[in-house]
Design a protein around this motif. Structure first.
Motif, PDB file in Angstrom:
ATOM      1  N   ARG A  14      12.005  -7.404  -2.374  1.00 11.72           N
ATOM      2  CA  ARG A  14      11.348  -6.606  -3.551  1.00 11.72           C
ATOM      3  C   ARG A  14      11.890  -6.526  -4.553  1.00 11.72           C
ATOM      4  NH1 ARG A  14       7.665  -1.693  -2.440  1.00 11.72           N
ATOM      5  NH2 ARG A  14       6.235  -1.845  -4.560  1.00 11.72           N
ATOM      6  N   GLY A  15      13.469  -6.365  -4.638  1.00 12.10           N
ATOM      7  CA  GLY A  15      14.344  -6.016  -5.901  1.00 12.10           C
ATOM      8  C   GLY A  15      14.934  -7.235  -6.192  1.00 12.10           C
ATOM      9  N   THR A  18      10.461  -8.332  -8.175  1.00 12.88           N
ATOM     10  CA  THR A  18      10.237  -7.073  -9.089  1.00 12.88           C
ATOM     11  C   THR A  18      11.241  -7.456 -10.990  1.00 12.88           C
ATOM     12  OG1 THR A  18      10.331  -5.412  -7.575  1.00 12.88           O
ATOM     13  CG2 THR A  18      10.105  -4.828  -9.978  1.00 12.88           C
ATOM     14  N   VAL A  63      16.430  -0.674 -10.964  1.00  8.08           N
ATOM     15  CA  VAL A  63      15.213  -1.927  -9.968  1.00  8.08           C
ATOM     16  C   VAL A  63      16.162  -2.225  -8.211  1.00  8.08           C
ATOM     17  CG1 VAL A  63      13.911  -4.526 -10.313  1.00  8.08           C
ATOM     18  CG2 VAL A  63      14.760  -3.075 -12.038  1.00  8.08           C
ATOM     19  N   GLY A  88      11.747  -0.969  -6.508  1.00  9.36           N
ATOM     20  CA  GLY A  88      11.468  -2.853  -5.774  1.00  9.36           C
ATOM     21  C   GLY A  88      11.725  -2.264  -4.496  1.00  9.36           C
ATOM     22  N   ASN A  92      10.798   3.681  -1.570  1.00  6.98           N
ATOM     23  CA  ASN A  92      10.276   3.958  -3.372  1.00  6.98           C
ATOM     24  C   ASN A  92      10.535   5.809  -3.306  1.00  6.98           C
ATOM     25  OD1 ASN A  92      10.826   1.590  -4.234  1.00  6.98           O
ATOM     26  ND2 ASN A  92       8.915   0.645  -3.407  1.00  6.98           N
ATOM     27  N   PRO A 104       5.191  -3.120 -12.338  1.00  9.35           N
ATOM     28  CA  PRO A 104       6.402  -3.323 -12.392  1.00  9.35           C
ATOM     29  C   PRO A 104       6.204  -3.287 -14.180  1.00  9.35           C
ATOM     30  CG  PRO A 104       6.779  -4.101 -10.382  1.00  9.35           C
ATOM     31  CD  PRO A 104       5.138  -3.531 -10.924  1.00  9.35           C
ATOM     32  N   ARG A 164       4.653  -5.087   3.046  1.00  7.29           N
ATOM     33  CA  ARG A 164       4.654  -4.000   1.801  1.00  7.29           C
ATOM     34  C   ARG A 164       4.285  -2.956   2.565  1.00  7.29           C
ATOM     35  NH1 ARG A 164       5.040  -5.763  -3.031  1.00  7.29           N
ATOM     36  NH2 ARG A 164       6.186  -7.796  -3.641  1.00  7.29           N
TER      37      ARG A 164
END
Length: 304
Positions: A14-15, A18, A63, A88, A92, A104, A164
């Motif tokens: 995901r990082g 993003t 990020v 990301g 979080n 983002p 997610r």
């Protein structure tokens, strides 16, 4: 110059996704930017530390996840480079704790237009007389740390990250650990007051309410310069521990007998056997930990 430190592996990729979205925005393209991808554990800390003496750096934008912001904060220490965060990762919790919301692109736009900085007071910790370091969100000793260890090394964490739903791996690990975990007797000192706590399930110390991907573990915690919130859970049967975590998202567990919500600026925890400990979600074991509130604040770029 704005420096982006990107953990492409955070949140099971995901990082990276993003940051690719951010690079396509007008806001990003209008910035003077340098970016770094992290390649291994500890790399974000090395990159951040290398920026301290660079006079051209305007701010550092992270990020990634909570592990990434943990490394960057330790790399920068109390140097006054402003820090922004675009989540990301899988949990979080730092974003929740400081009130970062939105997609983002919206967060980046907000960061570039922020005119004031918000102070954020880190915690410091030392385990088994090792080098003192910073923690950003929280530390946990005992059951929650054993659960985090189980989740971090599970085969299902990647699946939940893809969905997610990072908290899902924590919840499943919790149910697994609950069947075998044995509470310990711990010696705890809170601001100089010593006590022995028998049948101790966990001790959590936090700079804000959240951990484990949104669990409101310390509902009264606030970002402040001189005190931590401390959660102490002891003398509970297993079914009550399960009830505690079923209510933790709403912050209602404080009403359960055996749950203490305290405040302290300095504490030590000592065990006669190695015990699990988690620092911003990363786990290890120790026999003694020393935790205190940081003397100074770092500067966080707000995004609201």
């Amino acid at each position: 110059m704005w420096v982006f430190i990107v953990n492409p592996a955070a949140g099971n990729g995901r990082g990276a996704a993003t940051f690719e979205r951010l690079q396509k925005t007008l806001a990003y393209q209008q910035m003077q930017v340098q970016y770094y991808y992290t390649d291994y554990e500890g790399h974000a800390e090395e990159i951040a530390h290398s920026l301290i003496t660079n006079p051209d750096v305007t701010a550092v934008i992270v990020v990634g996840g909570d592990g990434t912001i943990h490394e960057v904060m330790n790399g920068l220490g109390h140097h006054k480079l402003p820090i922004g965060f675009i989540p990301g990762g899988s949990g979080n919790d730092f974003a929740r704790g400081v009130g970062i919301k939105g997609c983002p692109e919206e967060i980046l736009e907000s960061l570039t237009h922020s005119e004031e900085l918000s102070p954020y007071w880190l915690g410091t910790y030392r385990i088994d007389d090792k080098k003192e370091r910073y923690f950003v969100n929280s530390m946990g000793i005992g059951f929650d740390a054993a659960t985090a260890h189980k989740a971090n090394h599970s085969s299902y964490k990647k699946l939940f990250n893809k969905l997610r739903f990072g908290t899902g791996s924590y919840v499943l690990a919790l149910l697994q650990v609950l069947t075998t975990f044995k509470p310990a007797t711990l010696e705890i000192t809170l601001d100089g007051e010593k006590r022995m706590v028998e049948n101790c399930w966990l001790i959590s110390v936090g700079n804000h309410p959240y951990y484990g991907g949104g669990m409101k573990i310390m509902p009264n915690a606030a970002i402040q310069p001189d005190k931590f919130s401390v959660l102490l859970v002891h003398s509970l049967p297993k079914w009550k521990v399960l009830a505690l975590f079923l209510t933790v998202f709403a912050g209602k567990h404080e009403k359960i007998r055996g749950v203490e919500l305290l405040e302290a600026s300095y504490l030590t925890v000592t065990s006669n056997i190695p015990i699990h400990i988690q620092i911003d979600g990363q786990t290890t074991t120790c026999m003694k930990s020393e935790i205190k509130k940081g003397d100074d604040s770092v500067s966080v770029i707000p995004s609201k």
